[in-house]
Structure formats: structure tokens, C-alpha cells
Design a protein around this motif. Structure first.
Motif, PDB file in Angstrom:
ATOM      1  N   THR A 271      -8.588   2.045   0.639  1.00  0.00           N
ATOM      2  CA  THR A 271      -7.735   0.909   0.284  1.00  0.00           C
ATOM      3  C   THR A 271      -6.890   0.437   1.461  1.00  0.00           C
ATOM      4  OG1 THR A 271      -5.924   2.336  -0.464  1.00  0.00           O
ATOM      5  CG2 THR A 271      -7.576   1.722  -2.094  1.00  0.00           C
TER       6      THR A 271
ATOM      7  N   ARG B  26       0.831  -1.210   0.000  1.00  0.00           N
ATOM      8  CA  ARG B  26       0.000   0.000   0.000  1.00  0.00           C
ATOM      9  C   ARG B  26       0.870   1.268   0.000  1.00  0.00           C
ATOM     10  NH1 ARG B  26      -3.592  -0.183  -2.618  1.00  0.00           N
ATOM     11  NH2 ARG B  26      -2.217  -1.787  -3.466  1.00  0.00           N
TER      12      ARG B  26
ATOM     13  N   ASN C  59     -14.610  -3.473   0.162  1.00  0.00           N
ATOM     14  CA  ASN C  59     -13.902  -3.497  -1.111  1.00  0.00           C
ATOM     15  C   ASN C  59     -14.875  -3.832  -2.227  1.00  0.00           C
ATOM     16  OD1 ASN C  59     -12.275  -4.554  -3.369  1.00  0.00           O
ATOM     17  ND2 ASN C  59     -10.550  -4.320  -1.973  1.00  0.00           N
TER      18      ASN C  59
END
Length: 313
Positions: A240, A122, A294
Motif C-alpha cells: 500500500t 498511510r 494496486n
């Protein structure tokens, strides 16, 4: 050690979560249900990622490995506990106890390193998006996961081999529902200095250093997100990372509470409750945490579940 009972222990007794036999049936159904949910949920995550080409990215590659490890992790402790509740026999052979200890250490360390790897993924995606495709290549991801599997296996094997050098005599009752390091060391009637040293040094390498890596990654992510001008861009960036941060807090919070806080601040019941959280509850919740937040994962799961019979992956 003269005058001490020198009967060599060939098996241990796992006292479990309750000393009241009438609660065994309730505990059996409770943990059996959580085990089924965890296994099914993580299996669906793996199948959804495998079957949807849009999810063939580093982030979902690491997530599929995490789901596989979670299935193995919860299978290390829960099936044996369920068998104890059914058979009313809470004994476990010496070799069976060491085997359970080996796999428990292996898969718990794998969880930690995969969470760290996902944090780094990430970090690269948000802080260096133009270099993401060249840094997180399929070969690099495969090497990272392969090295992680190998290193954590060696770490678990080292702890297990060091445990075999100890003598167990007299008491063989473990106030836990599986063979963990700390309860076993308390039963040993030989010097555990090397084992304790390995736990302290190994704990730093396999727990705190990865945790520091996660904190550093998210510090840079947070600073990068603050520089994004649009609110929607910030929300997308945080979305995210939200699922991963939730899992990290849940997993690390209970581990640190059990193994690295002063023993005077908590009771044995609190330790067992916290252990249940990261060995059973966290693997069960991970699929829900990663799928509910998600859109791509929800879409892949919907396609997987509604696909007609006879499809081929």
C-alpha cells in the motif's frame, strides 16, 4: 546602471531543449505523445475512482486530486512548448511568462503537499488503524485539500508579485523550455535579494518541511510494519506504500537535484533533463505506478474501460 542597455523587455525567448531546428519535429512528437499519455492516464484514474464506490476512501480521494493536479501541472508547460515547435516562434510575452510561472509554482507545490498528505494517510492507516475512520473523515480530508489549494495559490502569487517588481533589460533569452524562477532571476537587472530570500524561506516551507513530514511518517510506518508477525501482513502493508514511495523518490529526487544542490556540481543540460523528469515524465508515470501495483485500482479501471456505452457516472 549607467551605460547599460535600458531597453525594457516586453517578451522573452524560450530557447527550449535544443538549439538545432532539425530536432524540433522529433521533440514535438516525443512530448506530444507523453502529454497525451499523461492526460489520458490521469483522467482514467479520476474517472475510475469516481465511478467505483469501493474507492471512495481518503487514500483514493487524495489520489484523484493528485491526478487532477498532474494534468494541470503538465498542461502548464508542455502545450506552449509544443506550440513553439510548430510555429518556430519561441517568444513568450512578459505577462504570459509570469502567468506560466504562477501556475507552475502553484501546481508543483500542490504535488508536494498532496504527496505529504498521502504519506500521513498511510501513517494513520497502518500505525493507528482503529482510529483511521475517526481521524480521516470526509470533512477532514476536504478541509486538508481545500487549505492546500489555498495556501499553495498564495505562495505562487507571492513569488509572481515579487517578480513583477524586477526590471528586465537587455538579454531576454531563457535557456529553458518554460519560464522558471531561477532563469528569470538571472536575467533581471535589478536587485533580487527579496526574491532570493523568498525562494529560500518558501523553499523550506513548501519543499523540505513536507519532505521531513514524509520521512517521519514512513519511519513510523516502517517500525510498525516490522512488528507485524506474518510475512503476508508485512507484504500487504508495504504494497500500500510502495507506489507512493516510488512517486516521492522520483519527484523529490529531481527537484532537490535541480534547486537545492550546488550549482557547480551540475550543468544547465543536467538541470533541464531533471526538470523534464518531474514536470513531464513523473505526471505521465504516476497513473501507471499507482494502477499497476494496486488490485482495487486495476479492477476499477477494468470496469470503467469495459463498461457498455451509455453508462452514467
Amino acid at each position: 546602471m549607467e551605460g547599460r542597455n535600458q531597453t525594457i523587455v516586453s517578451k522573452f525567448i524560450l530557447l527550449g531543449l535544443s538549439e538545432q531546428p532539425e530536432q524540433d519535429r522529433i521533440l514535438f512528437y516525443f512530448f506530444f505523445f507523453m502529454y497525451l499519455i499523461s492526460g489520458l492516464g490521469n483522467l482514467l484514474i479520476i474517472l475510475a475512482i469516481y465511478s467505483d464506490p469501493r474507492l471512495h476512501t481518503p487514500m483514493y480521494f487524495f489520489l484523484s486530486n493528485l491526478s487532477l493536479v498532474d494534468i494541470c501541472f503538465i498542461s502548464t508547460t508542455v502545450p506552449n512548448m509544443l506550440n513553439n515547435y510548430i510555429s518556430r516562434n519561441k517568444t513568450i510575452p512578459y505577462i504570459g511568462c509570469l502567468t506560466q510561472l504562477f501556475f507552475f509554482i502553484w501546481f508543483s507545490a500542490m504535488d508536494i503537499f498532496l504527496l505529504t498528505t498521502m504519506a500521513y494517510d498511510r501513517y494513520v492507516a497502518i500505525c493507528a488503524p482503529l482510529h483511521y475512520s475517526t481521524v480521516m473523515t470526509p470533512n477532514v480530508c476536504a478541509v486538508i485539500v481545500g487549505v492546500t489549494w489555498f495556501w499553495t495559490c498564495i505562495n505562487a502569487l507571492t513569488h509572481t508579485i515579487l517578480m513583477t517588481r524586477l526590471s528586465f533589460c537587455g538579454h531576454n533569452e531563457i535557456p529553458h523550455f518554460f519560464c522558471d524562477l531561477s532563469p528569470l532571476l538571472k536575467l533581471a537587472c535589478s536587485d533580487t535579494f527579496i526574491n532570493d530570500l523568498m525562494i529560500n524561506t518558501g523553499g523550506a516551507l513548501t519543499t523540505f518541511l513536507p519532505f521531513i513530514g514524509i520521512l517521519i511518517s514512513y519511519f513510523h510506518i516502517f517500525m510498525a510494519v516490522l512488528k507485524i508477525p506474518s510475512v503476508s501482513g508485512k507484504q500487504k502493508a508495504f504494497s500500500t506504500c510502495g507506489s507512493h514511495l516510488t512517486v516521492v523518490c522520483l519527484f523529490y529526487g529531481t527537484i532537490i537535484g535541480v534547486y537545492f544542490s550546488p550549482t557547480s556540481t551540475h550543468t544547465a543540460q543536467q538541470d533541464i533533463a531533471a526538470t523534464v523528469m518531474y514536470t513531464v515524465v513523473t505526471p505521465m508515470l504516476n497513473p501507471f505506478i499507482y494502477s499497476l501495483r494496486n488490485k482495487d485500482m486495476k479492477g476499477a479501471l477494468r470496469m470503467l474501460i469495459t463498461r457498455k456505452p451509455g453508462f452514467s457516472l
